[in-house]
Design an enzyme around this catalytic site. Sequence first.
Site, mmCIF file in Angstrom:
data_model
loop_
_atom_site.group_PDB
_atom_site.id
_atom_site.type_symbol
_atom_site.label_atom_id
_atom_site.label_comp_id
_atom_site.label_asym_id
_atom_site.label_seq_id
_atom_site.Cartn_x
_atom_site.Cartn_y
_atom_site.Cartn_z
ATOM 1 N N CYS A 114 -21.648 34.873 -7.325
ATOM 2 C CA CYS A 114 -22.837 34.113 -6.932
ATOM 3 C C CYS A 114 -24.140 34.844 -7.262
ATOM 4 O O CYS A 114 -25.189 34.216 -7.374
ATOM 5 C CB CYS A 114 -22.785 33.788 -5.444
ATOM 6 S SG CYS A 114 -21.347 32.808 -4.966
ATOM 7 N N HIS A 250 -30.020 31.685 -3.450
ATOM 8 C CA HIS A 250 -28.671 31.201 -3.730
ATOM 9 C C HIS A 250 -28.337 30.141 -2.690
ATOM 10 O O HIS A 250 -28.497 30.365 -1.487
ATOM 11 C CB HIS A 250 -27.682 32.361 -3.660
ATOM 12 C CG HIS A 250 -26.251 31.946 -3.653
ATOM 13 N ND1 HIS A 250 -25.744 31.008 -4.527
ATOM 14 C CD2 HIS A 250 -25.217 32.339 -2.875
ATOM 15 C CE1 HIS A 250 -24.460 30.849 -4.291
ATOM 16 N NE2 HIS A 250 -24.117 31.637 -3.292
ATOM 17 N N ASN A 280 -22.392 24.883 -2.890
ATOM 18 C CA ASN A 280 -22.520 26.223 -3.475
ATOM 19 C C ASN A 280 -21.991 26.181 -4.905
ATOM 20 O O ASN A 280 -20.790 26.063 -5.129
ATOM 21 C CB ASN A 280 -21.716 27.217 -2.630
ATOM 22 C CG ASN A 280 -21.848 28.648 -3.114
ATOM 23 O OD1 ASN A 280 -22.362 28.909 -4.202
ATOM 24 N ND2 ASN A 280 -21.371 29.584 -2.310
#
Length: 323
Positions: A114, A250, A280
């Site tokens: 990520c 993020h 996500n």
Amino acid sequence: MTIRATVTGVGHYLPERVVPNAEFEATLETTDEWIRERTGIERRHFAAPGETTSDMGARAARAALAMAGREPSEIDAIIVATSTPDLTFPSAATMVQKALGMSGGFAFDVQAVCAGFVYALTTADALMRAGTAKRVLVIGAETFSKILDWTDRTTCVLFGDGAGAVLLEAVETDGAPADRGVLATDLHSDGTFKDLLYVNGGISTGTAGVLKMEGKEVFRHAVSKLAQTAEAALERAGLSGADVDWIVPHQANLRIIKATAQKMGVPMDRVVVTVQDHGNTSAASIPLALSVGVERGQIKSGDLVVMEAIGGGLAWGSVVLRW
């Protein structure tokens, strides 16, 4: 004179299939309300059968090139941040290179889960400062739907697919905090936390594997580490939270986003939030949110933008950039 890696174009791509939370209710012990309350996620996009990470990355790249008014032949390098490449090798970046019709330049992938996009931006910035490249496409692209355990309600409802891209161009400046472009970066990793977030497959197992996560522990690390890395990058740039126009975090969990902004002293009306629509998307989430923020009219030329992310490794970092 100082070379700044300046954004001249941004774009994104999302697969056509939209998956609302309610779709999981038929197969899992979960509800739309449960997912929204704990994550802020309402829907996400899943890639079509046969739609790959490089396919999506190329689409986002074309959008960024179109905004910048550049042709693929003018690009020196492509960096793709991804944990879900089409193949073990060659890199997804070389496949994007082919899709764009580029026969010159160079292309490679960066894998920091990520945090991949901030790692890739930092790498591109270093290449440009060194004079190795003048124009670099930095792409975050993921097909996490291919590595999810559909029986695990704590993970499979969190992730989505998509891609975002930025075109960076080297510009000579005076080296002042008011310059456009990347002003400072900050990167970290700690492999002792590997078991908190990983995929249980790869060369050692002969399988693709599925994502495994200790959600509570990842949450705890995320809130503290994200604020710390953002503040460190701001300090390197000679700036503070009061100077920030937008945080583009993020997009993992709305509670993490809110807690990080609070620690930095930045109100939520100065945070670009897309997690409700995308879930996500790992390395794709920041460039996706950047592109959406520009599309919405939130991020404008001259704005100070802070990007921060944490992912498996654990790996985390931030970039301070003036748009």
